[in-house]
Design a protein around this motif. Sequence first.
Motif, PDB file in Angstrom:
ATOM      1  N   GLN A 205       0.821  -1.211   0.000  1.00  0.00           N
ATOM      2  CA  GLN A 205       0.000   0.000   0.000  1.00  0.00           C
ATOM      3  C   GLN A 205       0.852   1.258   0.000  1.00  0.00           C
ATOM      4  O   GLN A 205       0.559   2.228   0.691  1.00  0.00           O
ATOM      5  N   THR A 206       1.917   1.232  -0.774  1.00  0.00           N
ATOM      6  CA  THR A 206       2.831   2.366  -0.898  1.00  0.00           C
ATOM      7  C   THR A 206       2.872   2.819  -2.353  1.00  0.00           C
ATOM      8  O   THR A 206       2.831   2.000  -3.266  1.00  0.00           O
ATOM      9  N   THR A 207       2.912   4.114  -2.554  1.00  0.00           N
ATOM     10  CA  THR A 207       3.102   4.651  -3.900  1.00  0.00           C
ATOM     11  C   THR A 207       4.586   4.921  -4.088  1.00  0.00           C
ATOM     12  O   THR A 207       5.174   5.720  -3.353  1.00  0.00           O
ATOM     13  N   ILE A 208       5.187   4.249  -5.055  1.00  0.00           N
ATOM     14  CA  ILE A 208       6.628   4.333  -5.286  1.00  0.00           C
ATOM     15  C   ILE A 208       6.881   5.155  -6.546  1.00  0.00           C
ATOM     16  O   ILE A 208       6.451   4.791  -7.642  1.00  0.00           O
ATOM     17  N   ILE A 234       3.242   2.127  -8.691  1.00  0.00           N
ATOM     18  CA  ILE A 234       4.554   2.562  -9.140  1.00  0.00           C
ATOM     19  C   ILE A 234       4.386   3.585 -10.260  1.00  0.00           C
ATOM     20  O   ILE A 234       3.661   3.336 -11.223  1.00  0.00           O
ATOM     21  N   LEU A 235       5.039   4.716 -10.112  1.00  0.00           N
ATOM     22  CA  LEU A 235       5.024   5.756 -11.139  1.00  0.00           C
ATOM     23  C   LEU A 235       6.444   5.966 -11.644  1.00  0.00           C
ATOM     24  O   LEU A 235       7.358   6.246 -10.869  1.00  0.00           O
ATOM     25  N   MET A 295       3.342   0.720 -16.659  1.00  0.00           N
ATOM     26  CA  MET A 295       2.465   1.775 -16.187  1.00  0.00           C
ATOM     27  C   MET A 295       1.022   1.539 -16.619  1.00  0.00           C
ATOM     28  O   MET A 295       0.077   1.899 -15.915  1.00  0.00           O
ATOM     29  N   ALA A 296       0.838   0.911 -17.793  1.00  0.00           N
ATOM     30  CA  ALA A 296      -0.520   0.679 -18.307  1.00  0.00           C
ATOM     31  C   ALA A 296      -1.323  -0.252 -17.402  1.00  0.00           C
ATOM     32  O   ALA A 296      -2.556  -0.211 -17.422  1.00  0.00           O
ATOM     33  N   LEU A 300      -1.481   4.419 -15.480  1.00  0.00           N
ATOM     34  CA  LEU A 300      -0.674   5.565 -15.091  1.00  0.00           C
ATOM     35  C   LEU A 300       0.195   6.005 -16.259  1.00  0.00           C
ATOM     36  O   LEU A 300       0.538   5.196 -17.123  1.00  0.00           O
ATOM     37  N   PRO A 301       0.592   7.265 -16.286  1.00  0.00           N
ATOM     38  CA  PRO A 301       1.433   7.736 -17.387  1.00  0.00           C
ATOM     39  C   PRO A 301       2.877   7.278 -17.211  1.00  0.00           C
ATOM     40  O   PRO A 301       3.360   7.127 -16.090  1.00  0.00           O
ATOM     41  N   ASN A 302       3.560   7.039 -18.327  1.00  0.00           N
ATOM     42  CA  ASN A 302       5.006   6.825 -18.293  1.00  0.00           C
ATOM     43  C   ASN A 302       5.637   8.164 -18.636  1.00  0.00           C
ATOM     44  O   ASN A 302       5.605   8.600 -19.785  1.00  0.00           O
TER      45      ASN A 302
END
Length: 322
Positions: A205-208, A234-235, A295-296, A300-302
């Motif tokens: 539950q972390t956004t990396i 992940i972004l 990312m897809a 999310l955007p790359n």
Amino acid sequence: MPNQSTLSIPNIKTLDKRVYSSYPDLVRLQNQAMSFTLLPHLHAANSMSGRHLSLFRGRGLNFEELRHYQLGDDIRSLDWKVTMRTGKPHVRVYSEEKDRHFLILVDQRSGMFFSSQHTMKSVVAAEIAALSAWRILKDGDRVGLCIAGTRQVQWQSASRSQAKLLTQLKQLETYNQRLSVASVDEPQVSFSHWLRELSSRALKQTTILVISDWSGCSEQDIRHLKQLQQHNDILSVMVLDPFEAQLPEEVAYQGWVVGDGTHQLSLDSRQKVSKASQYLFDQKRKQLQHLTRLMAIKQLPNIVLSTDGTHISAYKRAVGGV
């Protein structure tokens, strides 16, 4: 909790902002941490989306709506006043607040000390990391920085403390200003080692947020990221200089010699320059394809940022800002 209003930074003599980041400049970026929101594409029902509908307990309950009772609703949620007044059962719907934890991985290894245009890749990465951290803190979420230098990787736990963020930005300045043309990376800071250590922390539950040129990233590393993405978001932010995808033809007439610290290649003919450019192009295209597919998975955007000096505005646009 310390006041999160804009800090007053004394006027001091600074280094060339295109080559090195300074602590005052990283702090001033809080003034630009507006008009955009990180990860706007996450669904509101996602448990990692922070202060949205969630199964996890957070800092409180937010009233969402009053609606007719439906089969399966908890009768403890009935609003008896409205039910008595209308003659039909109504329930009050709440959503639980949940803090989102962010971990920002910022690359300050030797390969980041490069630019053929306006701003060093290391400066781009440092400024995007600081800008993101300020935005996260303003949203009331927790943020920690993981800085990969030439000798070691420094990890910081996520916190909502402004004082701790300032300490981390000071450390980021230190790592950034250690870089030079003579910098050489130790084996323990390779991209693969970096990701393995990240995986060993068993984050959930972390956004990396990974800010790097992704140099040395292999297909196995992408697989590790996919595994991490099962329980985290992940972004990807790739900092890319045009020279890393294609060399200009005039290089063949300027006696260039390129190397990786171990091997060297003299680019003394158009044929060598053409082959080197094709290799660079193929490598970057492969990385971009892998990251775009990764990312897809979460829509999310790359994000790809250049060293042309427009990275702040380009980053805001990429994450849905203005």
